[in-house]
Enzyme design. Structure first.
Site, short mmCIF file in Angstrom:
data_model
loop_
_atom_site.label_atom_id
_atom_site.label_comp_id
_atom_site.label_asym_id
_atom_site.label_seq_id
_atom_site.Cartn_x
_atom_site.Cartn_y
_atom_site.Cartn_z
N LYS A 116 0.81 -1.22 0.00
CA LYS A 116 0.00 0.00 0.00
C LYS A 116 0.84 1.27 0.00
CE LYS A 116 -4.06 -0.17 2.26
NZ LYS A 116 -5.11 -0.50 3.27
N ASP B 228 -9.90 4.16 2.40
CA ASP B 228 -10.16 3.55 3.72
C ASP B 228 -10.98 4.47 4.63
OD1 ASP B 228 -8.91 1.13 3.21
OD2 ASP B 228 -6.95 1.82 3.94
#
Ligand code: ATR
Length: 271
Positions: free
Chosen positions: A65, A102
């Protein structure tokens, strides 16, 4: 036929192929979503090759990520703030955009599952200071909580998050987690404690009272000890699976042109 996938290492455990596959079938979209196991050394080369093979985008999971931020041509402000991206979009002109959904997923889940939740009612307590905590804290501040009380076993990691995310974050020692729970109207576990195969979260929970909102980012099991105790105390509880489902929505919409529903069927598709 448009392709998308999730890039990780390992990636076999990812719920994303089941979810996106469900949405593709449900909306009658001709497309495929596949797991892509990619090692660190191959990451840049693989990502650069994907658009040439018909991919319109990809999700990114552990451990890539952070690294994808440097591979993308452009990163959203949100991804830069998070220091991580989970959603790549491949543009027709060849450019690669990196975004992080997120925080969106966390908030969208709370809004859907607990529509009466009022973040401005009081402080929020965040347990844990890893990557997930960063997104959760940014989301809570954006939603309008007056203060985030942050506590982590390794205190310097909490201090570092505070340095990045601002003065509305107050750090407490891990031994004071019970006080943080007591003061807060919103309680979020972002640690891995309570997950299958991990130790239980053992912070004092006698500060939980009716009307508080309690959520956990752990989703295996769905009903963690934290959520069970909170429910018994009359709190509103929201499980962690919804965050995972909601963070997938913006990518699917960008890649396949349809904003998908997070509903019972979508949950069942990944369970
Ligand atoms: P993620 O990106 O999912 O947040 P992470 O960065 O590995 O994952 O963070 C895991 C979190 O769980 C951290 O806050 C970690 O605390 P430390 O920063 O002290 O490591 C917390 N955690 C994991 N095991 C723990 C334990 N046994 N007791 C307390 N906290 C724990």
């Amino acid at each position: 036929i448009p392709l998308a996938g999730v890039i990780g290492n390992p990636v076999g455990h990812s719920l994303s192929p089941g979810l996106h596959g469900h949405w593709l079938r449900r909306y009658g979209i001709r497309g495929h979503y596949v797991p892509l196991q990619v090692g660190e050394d191959d990451l840049a080369q693989v990502i650069r090759a994907l658009p040439r093979m018909g991919f319109v985008g990809a999700n990114v999971t552990i451990p890539h990520k952070r690294a994808v931020l440097d591979i993308a041509d452009q990163a959203s402000d949100r991804a830069i703030l998070m220091g991580a991206a989970n959603t790549l979009t491949f543009l027709e002109d060849g450019r690669i955009l990196a975004d992080n959904t997120d925080a969106h997923g966390f908030l969208a889940n709370l809004r859907q599952e607990a529509p009466d939740w009022d973040p401005s009612r009081g402080p929020a307590c965040v347990l844990g200071a890893g990557g997930a905590a960063r997104a959760v804290i940014a989301a809570l501040l954006e939603a309008g909580v007056p203060e985030v009380i942050l506590t982590n076993r390794t205190r310097p990691k909490a201090e570092a998050l505070r340095a990045d995310l601002g003065t509305r974050v107050r750090v407490l020692d891990w031994v004071q987690a019970g006080n943080a729970v007591d003061e807060a109207e919103t309680v979020v576990n972002t640690t891995s404690l309570g997950m299958e195969g991990q130790p239980e979260l053992r912070v004092p929970l006698d500060g939980l009272r009716p009307g508080k909102l309690v959520t956990d980012i752990v989703y295996a099991p769905l009903r963690t000890r934290l959520l069970r105790v909170a429910e018994d105390e009359g709190c509103t509880t929201v499980d962690g699976l919804g965050m995972l489902l909601h963070q997938a929505v913006p990518g699917f919409e960008r890649w396949f042109g349809k904003r998908p529903e997070v509903d019972r069927e979508a949950r069942d598709a990944v369970l």
